[in-house]
Write a protein that holds these residues in place. Structure first.
Motif, short mmCIF file in Angstrom:
data_model
loop_
_atom_site.label_atom_id
_atom_site.label_comp_id
_atom_site.label_asym_id
_atom_site.label_seq_id
_atom_site.Cartn_x
_atom_site.Cartn_y
_atom_site.Cartn_z
N PRO A 180 -4.88 10.79 22.92
CA PRO A 180 -4.20 9.50 22.80
C PRO A 180 -5.22 8.40 22.49
N PRO A 181 -4.81 7.37 21.75
CA PRO A 181 -5.73 6.28 21.42
C PRO A 181 -6.44 5.71 22.65
N ASP A 182 -5.75 5.70 23.76
CA ASP A 182 -6.37 5.15 24.98
C ASP A 182 -7.59 5.96 25.40
N GLU A 183 -7.63 7.22 25.05
CA GLU A 183 -8.75 8.08 25.47
C GLU A 183 -9.78 8.25 24.37
N LEU A 184 -9.48 7.73 23.20
CA LEU A 184 -10.42 7.93 22.10
C LEU A 184 -11.76 7.27 22.41
N LEU A 197 -9.56 5.26 15.56
CA LEU A 197 -8.53 4.24 15.81
C LEU A 197 -8.23 3.49 14.51
N THR A 198 -6.97 3.43 14.14
CA THR A 198 -6.57 2.60 13.02
C THR A 198 -6.26 1.20 13.55
N SER A 199 -6.08 0.26 12.65
CA SER A 199 -5.75 -1.08 13.15
C SER A 199 -4.35 -1.07 13.75
N THR A 200 -3.51 -0.16 13.33
CA THR A 200 -2.21 0.00 13.97
C THR A 200 -2.38 0.45 15.42
N ASP A 201 -3.25 1.42 15.64
CA ASP A 201 -3.52 1.87 17.02
C ASP A 201 -4.01 0.70 17.88
N ILE A 202 -4.95 -0.03 17.32
CA ILE A 202 -5.57 -1.11 18.10
C ILE A 202 -4.53 -2.17 18.45
N ALA A 203 -3.71 -2.52 17.48
CA ALA A 203 -2.67 -3.52 17.74
C ALA A 203 -1.68 -3.01 18.78
N GLU A 204 -1.34 -1.74 18.66
CA GLU A 204 -0.37 -1.15 19.60
C GLU A 204 -0.94 -1.17 21.01
N VAL A 255 -3.76 -2.73 26.77
CA VAL A 255 -4.84 -1.76 26.95
C VAL A 255 -5.98 -2.11 25.99
N GLU A 256 -7.19 -2.08 26.49
CA GLU A 256 -8.33 -2.41 25.64
C GLU A 256 -8.82 -1.16 24.92
N PRO A 257 -8.88 -1.18 23.61
CA PRO A 257 -9.40 -0.01 22.90
C PRO A 257 -10.91 0.09 23.07
N VAL A 258 -11.44 1.25 22.81
CA VAL A 258 -12.87 1.46 22.98
C VAL A 258 -13.65 0.57 22.02
N SER A 267 -17.43 14.83 13.08
CA SER A 267 -17.06 13.80 12.11
C SER A 267 -15.65 13.35 12.44
N ALA A 268 -15.36 12.10 12.11
CA ALA A 268 -14.09 11.49 12.51
C ALA A 268 -13.26 11.17 11.29
N GLY A 269 -11.95 11.11 11.50
CA GLY A 269 -11.08 10.79 10.37
C GLY A 269 -9.70 10.39 10.85
N ALA A 270 -8.97 9.73 9.95
CA ALA A 270 -7.63 9.27 10.29
C ALA A 270 -6.59 10.35 10.06
N GLU A 271 -7.02 11.48 9.55
CA GLU A 271 -6.06 12.48 9.10
C GLU A 271 -5.61 13.44 10.19
N LEU A 272 -6.04 13.23 11.43
CA LEU A 272 -5.64 14.14 12.50
C LEU A 272 -5.60 13.39 13.82
N ASP A 273 -4.91 13.94 14.81
CA ASP A 273 -4.85 13.28 16.12
C ASP A 273 -5.34 14.18 17.25
N THR A 274 -5.70 15.40 16.89
CA THR A 274 -6.38 16.28 17.85
C THR A 274 -7.83 16.41 17.38
N CYS A 275 -8.62 17.18 18.12
CA CYS A 275 -9.95 17.53 17.63
C CYS A 275 -9.92 18.98 17.17
N HIS A 276 -10.30 19.18 15.93
CA HIS A 276 -10.46 20.55 15.42
C HIS A 276 -11.88 21.00 15.72
N ILE A 277 -11.98 22.23 16.21
CA ILE A 277 -13.30 22.70 16.65
C ILE A 277 -13.62 24.09 16.11
N LEU A 278 -14.84 24.20 15.61
CA LEU A 278 -15.37 25.48 15.16
C LEU A 278 -16.65 25.77 15.93
#
Lengths: 357, 357, 357, 357
Positions: D110-114, D151-158, D164-167, D216-227
């Protein structure tokens, strides 16, 4: 000949298709969509994958005849959004005319013809065919919108390998040449210029243009996607259009004059389709601008940001279609403008040519 | 107390001092110049050496008391230019008031205080002193313009070496913090906010602002340069000013309303000083903008391009002073606006507070 | 004929002249400086005012005959710095040769001749004159470094007004054309190519180049500033030079081979002068690169960042002179390389041509 | 426990899946693919839609358990490409060990935990689970690669809307915070740091890191993919891996030392996974760099261009995986390095830990 409705829906990203929900809520299906005309939030230049992403997302969701046109670049206040032109032949007896649309594509434009006579003629011929389909007077056409290809560095290298000289060595510049060829094809098909003028313009003269042409280029397609918008007495719906021209990138008066015409007709602006560019002379109203010497931001991005603010102010919201690079789409440094508006059926339908330039 | 004239001269580059020729032609000398307020054509961000170049060029040509404020960034249609505020105490008996100016500098702002209470208080105190010098009612003040320092990565590293935490680890963000501290200092000195509000705002709350504050940051100085513009009945010249506020980055109505007030007073706009920013909420009038998520172009550049087009359209030329980053200079997403205008002496002088927000 | 020392000093900004202190500490005065060759931290493109600022700062501090060459762009790890070539004819009997330098400028290059035969010939003639002054064998020349003008949008508009076609409509592209003309002038003066080849190259063929040419363009001058570095048996100092060529933008082997030659001669690298460019073919060693399709970052910036890392790694520090845009300065996609090194007087002087390409 | 092969295939664009052809030619099917790890040609920052496009293209073509990791940014010489890790449990008796891989995803962050403990712990726990699955000694793990949200600016605004203060208020900065949390989670799971150290690091201290972490980070996912890549004696294939660390962005020696170890083992480099960043101190080896003060190009882009050239030179081709932003992935200013290499079965298998830092 297809009467149309217009659905403008903001997007949360290039791959946002929530507009389909709005479409469904309005009683229509994806098969009714003639065209999706969107503004996506990339750089609007060569490596703008927001356009490709939008096209990859929308294309499989639409009927085979539908076209997509994604114009990258929502600089400044511009809001990413899509405009759905939806076929709707319901007859509203309170209207004696309405907005119609036709869409199509040229054959594949080979890299050798990009920005050259081959592309210009392909656009001219496809527009001509669409005009026949629409069966409207040329004066009733208010917008011919084209999405056309560009040259990638792969294309350029491949042409060099064959000993063929590309229209430009520079991928960004190839976008301008592609828009130019498309726009001259439009002007030809609308009878606004003759062949000699078109060829001279293609060779670099900026003395010919159409105020109804709107072309944007991208790497995401190899044909030209074309939309024609016109008014027709053969349908009855509340949408109307007019076109005009910004004479430079802060010609607010052109937009406000058009808005006044709309208001005078009891209309409400539904969308603005505006082309924007930085004056090739390096000056606007005698003062130097720096869009052409900024090596950090391409000139088309500057121009969209500036014109976008004006268009948003006039429409009252920032979900406006402002596209950069206005070669032969309005005079040099200016840009073509199409206003789509909705009239109150109570209001008398009148000629809409008063404001046009 | 100094009556002033305003000379606005386009520039061919940051090091262009041809304005000195216009100054001389007008019968004044460089020693008469109180302030040079310029727009230069860099990126307006951290590594904008167009500001440094302009300052290095102008500073040795002016009197010791004069200040320079160079704001980088002429995105979109904006035209690089300088505004010279020239002391002129000639008395025009047809006017019962006129524009006055005072300039000064704070002491050096140490990096430890940048963006913090120390900077805020230094600006507050210097503005207060200038207001005393001017001897005008606070309501007659229409612009307090500040150029303030930023943190370089050298500063940040040096602070870390001393175990001191900088106000930001990010050099670009330090510009915003510096503008914020300056603007809150202005608001304090104008009595617009109290100390508690200022401190809360400094800590991040965007609920306090001044519509008369205009701050820009740069690496080319280590003090804050300050200009105060006011009207005064103690001088007699044709210049007047008013201030208002854009509530968002395409609030054309605010500018056009102000222009209407000027016209109503028989005035002619001579210059607009406008602050621009991207809405921190990520939306304007409910629609998403992309200025804060564009990793290629900083948000201040977007905002200047958008607002610059509106200001140019309203003034009628693009040599307008539009500066990016409006923290506490107008409400969030909006920006402070000062209009300097010239009245026809035949026209009756009237109160100019009608349009102000 | 002037023996030279080399002083390389990091800078805190484009206007940092602390190198003058190091100069003074070394017992020399600004009048002894033949050339200041610097890397400044702008974008290295058209609107790079870091170069102008550096030139405006340094020019008044040097003798009338001295030249300045500021190359913008310290992308990646590159460290902003200046290289002072200081006349020093002290005779060190332990050396039977040493590094010599000559500097000069062409007449003003009119915009009409920029990137054309006129510029090429002006550079050729000035280099020829400098070679005569130096009185060295052509094979002993290891670097001809040129700073040359570009076309601004003002230039382009002015030419259009006179009905003259500029070599390019695009200000950034004009930098490439200017570098090309300068480099071909160098190659001509060194006898590396003949007139026909030069003219074909000027027209666009990339089949001719010099591995000793290094040209950079900027808006801060209207002549070409030229430095020639050579070895000569007529002086006795510990500096030597060799030249080679990177065959592509990650040809580390070329740099490491040169470093091995230097080491083999008991030398220590003092400076690398390297040209960098993105392969015009769009591929390097068969794989696609994206420097030419990145509309956010100009290709020269990419190339400097890449090559700069290699040069820094080989020198061991990042105060290396890496300049972008290598038209006819090494083969397409590669770049010319000059290594200036210092030998231990105890070490036997040997021919230095082994590593050269 | 899955033995793997590695297929590295250049791409013509983010949506190029011709690697599937190579996969098929090699006798495997898309269902055999564990992970697609690609470099795409966007800006690698917040609005990089090349990553989203690649993910949208690949995800539907792979099995449900497969993960995709697209890292944007091919600055400088870097070649866009994909690396397919393909399950292959064929037993080659000439090998007594081989490369194994495991992949998985965290729950939605969740954005709060990012960028906070929640994300760090989610990564830690998922990696721990994958290590159990792999059943390898921790010392045999050579890479844990994570793709994580931003975090997108939508996340931050939300979040602001919920009080809630974003990181971070800055979308680009949120990428750094997300990479940091992921990397610390990796270091925890590998037993390289303890909880207290991790929490202090999360709060901003750069004293803890893993040389095996790559995030690496990106807006294209909301979980963490791990290898997770490791060596295991339970499989028999020719692939091996080792890891090391670049201590700064031009630490070529680290790469060449690793290459020497590979060569010493009779191996051939198949791929380099390298993290790159600009030194947060603003200096490298005592000299100032300008990556952190360049407001036109983000620091991660500079760093990739620089490090990419070194990695390409060492591998011999530019299809290397260089990812920007190395928070806690190697020491500050440096970056983690994993070398995947192939040994000749004739060559004796030996311990591969000699070169590791």
């Amino acid at each position: 000949m297809t009467g149309v409705r217009l659905l403008t829906v903001p997007t949360a990203g290039p791959d946002d298709t929530t507009a389909l929900k709005a479409l469904s809520d309005s009683g229509a299906s994806p098969d009714d969509v003639l065209a999706v005309i969107g503004k996506t939030e990339g750089n609007g230049c060569v490596n703008d994958f927001s356009r490709t992403l939008a096209a990859a997302t929308w294309d499989p969701r639409l009927g085979a005849e539908a076209i997509t046109v994604f114009s990258g670049g929502t600089e400044g206040v511009l809001a990413p959004h899509v405009n759905l032109l939806v076929a709707d032949d319901s007859h509203d007896p309170r209207h004696d005319r309405g907005l119609v649309a036709a869409v199509g594509s040229t054959p594949v434009i080979p890299p050798d013809e990009l920005g050259r006579a081959g592309q210009m003629e392909a656009v001219r011929d496809t527009v001509a065919k669409l005009l026949v389909d629409l069966d409207v007077a040329v004066d009733d056409v208010h917008l011919v919108l084209v999405k056309c290809p560009l040259l990638t560095s792969t294309d350029i290298a491949e042409m060099h390998g064959r000993g063929v000289e590309p229209v430009s060595e520079d991928t960004y510049e190839s976008m301008a040449r592609s828009r130019a060829a498309s726009s001259l094809g439009i002007a030809l098909s609308l009878g606004e210029i003759d062949d000699d003028t078109a060829r001279a313009a293609l060779a670099g003269r900026r003395t010919a243009w159409s105020n109804r042409a709107s072309a944007s280029a991208g790497a995401e397609l190899d044909t030209c996607h074309i939309l024609v918008l016109a008014e027709s007495p053969a349908v009855s719906n509340p949408l109307r259009a007019l076109h005009t021209e910004m004479t430079d990138a802060y010609d607010l008066a052109a937009l406000q004059d058009a808005a006044a015409v709309v208001a005078g007709r009891g209309g409400r602006i539904r969308q603005l389709f505006v082309k924007a560019e930085s004056a090739p002379s390096g000056t606007i109203r005698g003062l130097r601008h720096t869009m052409l010497t900024d090596s950090d931001i391409n000139a088309t991005r500057h121009a969209r940001a500036a014109v976008g603010a004006l268009a948003a102010a006039v429409k009252g919201d920032a979900a406006v279609y402002v596209s950069g690079g206005a070669e032969h789409q309005g005079r040099p440094g200016g840009g073509s403008v199409t206003v789509v508006y909705e009239v109150d059926p109570a209001h008398t339908a009148t000629s809409n040519r008063g404001a046009e330039r």
